[in-house]
Design a protein around this motif. Structure first.
Motif, PDB file in Angstrom:
ATOM      1  N   LEU A  20     -23.306  21.851 -29.482  1.00 32.00           N
ATOM      2  CA  LEU A  20     -21.865  22.049 -29.500  1.00 32.00           C
ATOM      3  C   LEU A  20     -21.205  20.773 -30.009  1.00 32.00           C
ATOM      4  O   LEU A  20     -21.393  19.699 -29.433  1.00 32.00           O
ATOM      5  CB  LEU A  20     -21.348  22.380 -28.098  1.00 32.00           C
ATOM      6  CG  LEU A  20     -19.826  22.563 -27.963  1.00 32.00           C
ATOM      7  CD1 LEU A  20     -19.358  23.782 -28.756  1.00 32.00           C
ATOM      8  CD2 LEU A  20     -19.430  22.689 -26.488  1.00 32.00           C
ATOM      9  N   ARG A  38     -22.482  35.263 -25.342  1.00 31.46           N
ATOM     10  CA  ARG A  38     -21.180  35.440 -24.702  1.00 31.46           C
ATOM     11  C   ARG A  38     -21.145  34.717 -23.353  1.00 31.46           C
ATOM     12  O   ARG A  38     -20.142  34.084 -23.005  1.00 31.46           O
ATOM     13  CB  ARG A  38     -20.876  36.917 -24.521  1.00 31.46           C
ATOM     14  CG  ARG A  38     -19.519  37.109 -23.855  1.00 31.46           C
ATOM     15  CD  ARG A  38     -18.988  38.519 -23.925  1.00 31.46           C
ATOM     16  NE  ARG A  38     -17.563  38.490 -23.578  1.00 31.46           N
ATOM     17  CZ  ARG A  38     -16.663  39.229 -24.153  1.00 31.46           C
ATOM     18  NH1 ARG A  38     -17.000  40.042 -25.137  1.00 31.46           N
ATOM     19  NH2 ARG A  38     -15.401  39.156 -23.778  1.00 31.46           N
ATOM     20  N   VAL A  44     -19.179  30.016 -34.403  1.00 34.27           N
ATOM     21  CA  VAL A  44     -20.562  30.128 -33.926  1.00 34.27           C
ATOM     22  C   VAL A  44     -21.452  30.420 -35.120  1.00 34.27           C
ATOM     23  O   VAL A  44     -21.212  31.370 -35.868  1.00 34.27           O
ATOM     24  CB  VAL A  44     -20.707  31.239 -32.867  1.00 34.27           C
ATOM     25  CG1 VAL A  44     -22.168  31.382 -32.440  1.00 34.27           C
ATOM     26  CG2 VAL A  44     -19.823  30.941 -31.656  1.00 34.27           C
ATOM     27  N   ILE A  85     -13.518  33.084 -30.485  1.00 36.28           N
ATOM     28  CA  ILE A  85     -14.387  32.647 -31.573  1.00 36.28           C
ATOM     29  C   ILE A  85     -13.688  32.987 -32.885  1.00 36.28           C
ATOM     30  O   ILE A  85     -13.473  34.160 -33.201  1.00 36.28           O
ATOM     31  CB  ILE A  85     -15.771  33.323 -31.499  1.00 36.28           C
ATOM     32  CG1 ILE A  85     -16.497  32.908 -30.219  1.00 36.28           C
ATOM     33  CG2 ILE A  85     -16.610  32.981 -32.723  1.00 36.28           C
ATOM     34  CD1 ILE A  85     -17.816  33.638 -30.011  1.00 36.28           C
ATOM     35  N   TYR A 115     -28.897  24.913 -27.545  1.00 33.42           N
ATOM     36  CA  TYR A 115     -27.708  24.990 -28.380  1.00 33.42           C
ATOM     37  C   TYR A 115     -27.195  23.593 -28.701  1.00 33.42           C
ATOM     38  O   TYR A 115     -27.566  22.594 -28.075  1.00 33.42           O
ATOM     39  CB  TYR A 115     -26.598  25.801 -27.694  1.00 33.42           C
ATOM     40  CG  TYR A 115     -25.956  25.110 -26.513  1.00 33.42           C
ATOM     41  CD1 TYR A 115     -24.783  24.366 -26.663  1.00 33.42           C
ATOM     42  CD2 TYR A 115     -26.526  25.189 -25.231  1.00 33.42           C
ATOM     43  CE1 TYR A 115     -24.192  23.725 -25.577  1.00 33.42           C
ATOM     44  CE2 TYR A 115     -25.941  24.551 -24.159  1.00 33.42           C
ATOM     45  CZ  TYR A 115     -24.774  23.818 -24.335  1.00 33.42           C
ATOM     46  OH  TYR A 115     -24.197  23.176 -23.264  1.00 33.42           O
ATOM     47  N   VAL A 143     -13.437  27.730 -32.204  1.00 36.91           N
ATOM     48  CA  VAL A 143     -14.893  27.676 -32.341  1.00 36.91           C
ATOM     49  C   VAL A 143     -15.393  28.596 -33.450  1.00 36.91           C
ATOM     50  O   VAL A 143     -14.950  29.732 -33.598  1.00 36.91           O
ATOM     51  CB  VAL A 143     -15.557  28.073 -31.007  1.00 36.91           C
ATOM     52  CG1 VAL A 143     -17.084  28.102 -31.144  1.00 36.91           C
ATOM     53  CG2 VAL A 143     -15.145  27.114 -29.908  1.00 36.91           C
ATOM     54  N   CYS A 191     -20.746  31.074 -23.967  1.00 32.51           N
ATOM     55  CA  CYS A 191     -19.355  30.767 -24.320  1.00 32.51           C
ATOM     56  C   CYS A 191     -18.484  30.701 -23.074  1.00 32.51           C
ATOM     57  O   CYS A 191     -17.646  29.798 -22.930  1.00 32.51           O
ATOM     58  CB  CYS A 191     -18.813  31.818 -25.291  1.00 32.51           C
ATOM     59  SG  CYS A 191     -19.479  31.704 -26.970  1.00 32.51           S
ATOM     60  N   ILE A 247     -15.202  28.795 -23.679  1.00 27.86           N
ATOM     61  CA  ILE A 247     -14.807  29.330 -24.989  1.00 27.86           C
ATOM     62  C   ILE A 247     -14.343  30.766 -24.815  1.00 27.86           C
ATOM     63  O   ILE A 247     -15.127  31.645 -24.437  1.00 27.86           O
ATOM     64  CB  ILE A 247     -15.987  29.248 -25.980  1.00 27.86           C
ATOM     65  CG1 ILE A 247     -16.379  27.790 -26.221  1.00 27.86           C
ATOM     66  CG2 ILE A 247     -15.634  29.943 -27.295  1.00 27.86           C
ATOM     67  CD1 ILE A 247     -17.685  27.622 -26.969  1.00 27.86           C
ATOM     68  N   THR A 248     -13.082  31.012 -25.062  1.00 25.14           N
ATOM     69  CA  THR A 248     -12.512  32.352 -24.896  1.00 25.14           C
ATOM     70  C   THR A 248     -12.130  33.000 -26.222  1.00 25.14           C
ATOM     71  O   THR A 248     -11.667  34.140 -26.242  1.00 25.14           O
ATOM     72  CB  THR A 248     -11.258  32.277 -24.008  1.00 25.14           C
ATOM     73  OG1 THR A 248     -10.303  31.390 -24.612  1.00 25.14           O
ATOM     74  CG2 THR A 248     -11.608  31.765 -22.613  1.00 25.14           C
ATOM     75  N   LEU A 287     -20.496  25.795 -32.614  1.00 27.47           N
ATOM     76  CA  LEU A 287     -21.505  26.098 -31.604  1.00 27.47           C
ATOM     77  C   LEU A 287     -22.696  26.712 -32.329  1.00 27.47           C
ATOM     78  O   LEU A 287     -22.553  27.742 -32.999  1.00 27.47           O
ATOM     79  CB  LEU A 287     -20.948  27.078 -30.570  1.00 27.47           C
ATOM     80  CG  LEU A 287     -21.945  27.620 -29.532  1.00 27.47           C
ATOM     81  CD1 LEU A 287     -22.542  26.494 -28.684  1.00 27.47           C
ATOM     82  CD2 LEU A 287     -21.279  28.674 -28.640  1.00 27.47           C
TER      83      LEU A 287
END
Length: 289
Positions: A22, A83, A31, A94, A20, A29, A86, A91-92, A57
């Motif tokens: 970032l 997930r 994605v 998106i 990935y 974020v 994340c 990351i909570t 991301l």
């Protein structure tokens, strides 16, 4: 012109290895799931999100780059992996998942199965759940992009890009439009030509492209998030009926019709206006689900 090739990171997760990239910025974020022959290290169609200040991301989908097929045996399992990534990255929320071309079904599946995490969905020149591709394209894909031949196929593209760049562009863009490749070429400036040549020279199919041709469950009825579908009627790579079908099947979807002469809608003269529409979409409050 922003760098097309960017460094990536490998995450060793309980479910497998995942490549990935970032790029952290001040806003929530986004994605991005890129299309066929792409991987996390190739930045295409991302400028609008960077300009809006969103963290991006970008994971490599199964079979592409350094993400093996085993990391995502099914599309839903792969979105579960995203997930988990994340969560590991803190990351909570998106703001949007974005599916470009062959990444469309992955983005849609992420939105469908993780509605508590994903606030919006954006589909750009995206493959839907209509029959795709046609029989002869499928046969050609199995010949040119099989594990034993894809390396040779892309080596030929790289050589052509180096030795006969205009011929390479014409060859690669011919299948991207329903119209004349001359019209597409005429609308591309020097900077975009250089970008496309660099892109084509960096593309690889790995085992991902043939994996993309496998059927996946249609999740459109499960998607409740606000959705923006962006496509052009001149797309020769992913027929426009896919955009129409996605817009009709997703209950809160809006279709934005690009005037671009082919699959790469970012090259269309109306892209700045579409980029403004995307930024406004990201800035609006998501509808309650």
């Amino acid at each position: 012109m922003p760098e097309l090739v960017r460094p990536t990171t490998i995450a060793d997760l309980p479910c497998g290895q995942l490549e990935y990239r970032l790029e952290r910025r001040e806003k929530a974020v986004v994605v991005l799931f890129h299309g066929g022959h792409m991987r996390a290290g190739l930045a295409l169609g991302e400028d609008v999100f960077a300009a809006a200040g969103h963290t991006t991301l970008v994971p490599s989908r199964p079979g592409y780059g350094r993400t093996p097929l085993s990391t995502g045996p099914s599309m839903q399992q792969y979105t579960n992996v995203i997930r988990r990534l994340c969560a590991d990255l803190g990351i909570t929320r998106i703001a949007a998942v974005v599916g470009i071309s062959g990444g469309g079904p992955t983005a849609a599946t992420m939105a469908a199965h993780h509605p508590d995490l994903v606030e919006r969905l954006i589909l750009v020149s995206a493959v839907g759940w209509l029959p795709y591709p046609d029989r002869w394209t499928r046969v050609g894909a199995h010949l040119g992009f099989a594990p034993m031949t894809e390396r040779i196929s892309w080596a030929g593209v790289r050589a052509l890009a180096r030795l006969a760049p205009d011929r390479c562009l014409r060859l690669m863009l011919r299948s991207s439009t329903t119209g004349s490749v001359d019209e597409v070429m005429a609308g591309i400036g020097a900077e975009d030509r250089a970008m496309l040549l660099s892109l084509f020279a960096q593309m690889r199919s790995g085992r991902g492209f043939l994996n993309d041709l496998q059927p996946t469950p249609d999740v459109t009825a499960l998607i409740g998030q606000p959705t923006l579908v962006i496509a052009t009627a001149a797309d020769g790579g992913v027929p426009f009926v896919h955009a129409q079908s996605l817009t009709g099947a997703i209950r809160n979807a809006h279709l934005v019709v690009s005037r671009a002469p082919g699959h790469f809608v970012w090259l269309g003269a109306d892209w700045p206006a579409i980029a403004d529409r995307i930024q406004a979409f990201l800035g609006a409050d998501p509808c309650p689900r």
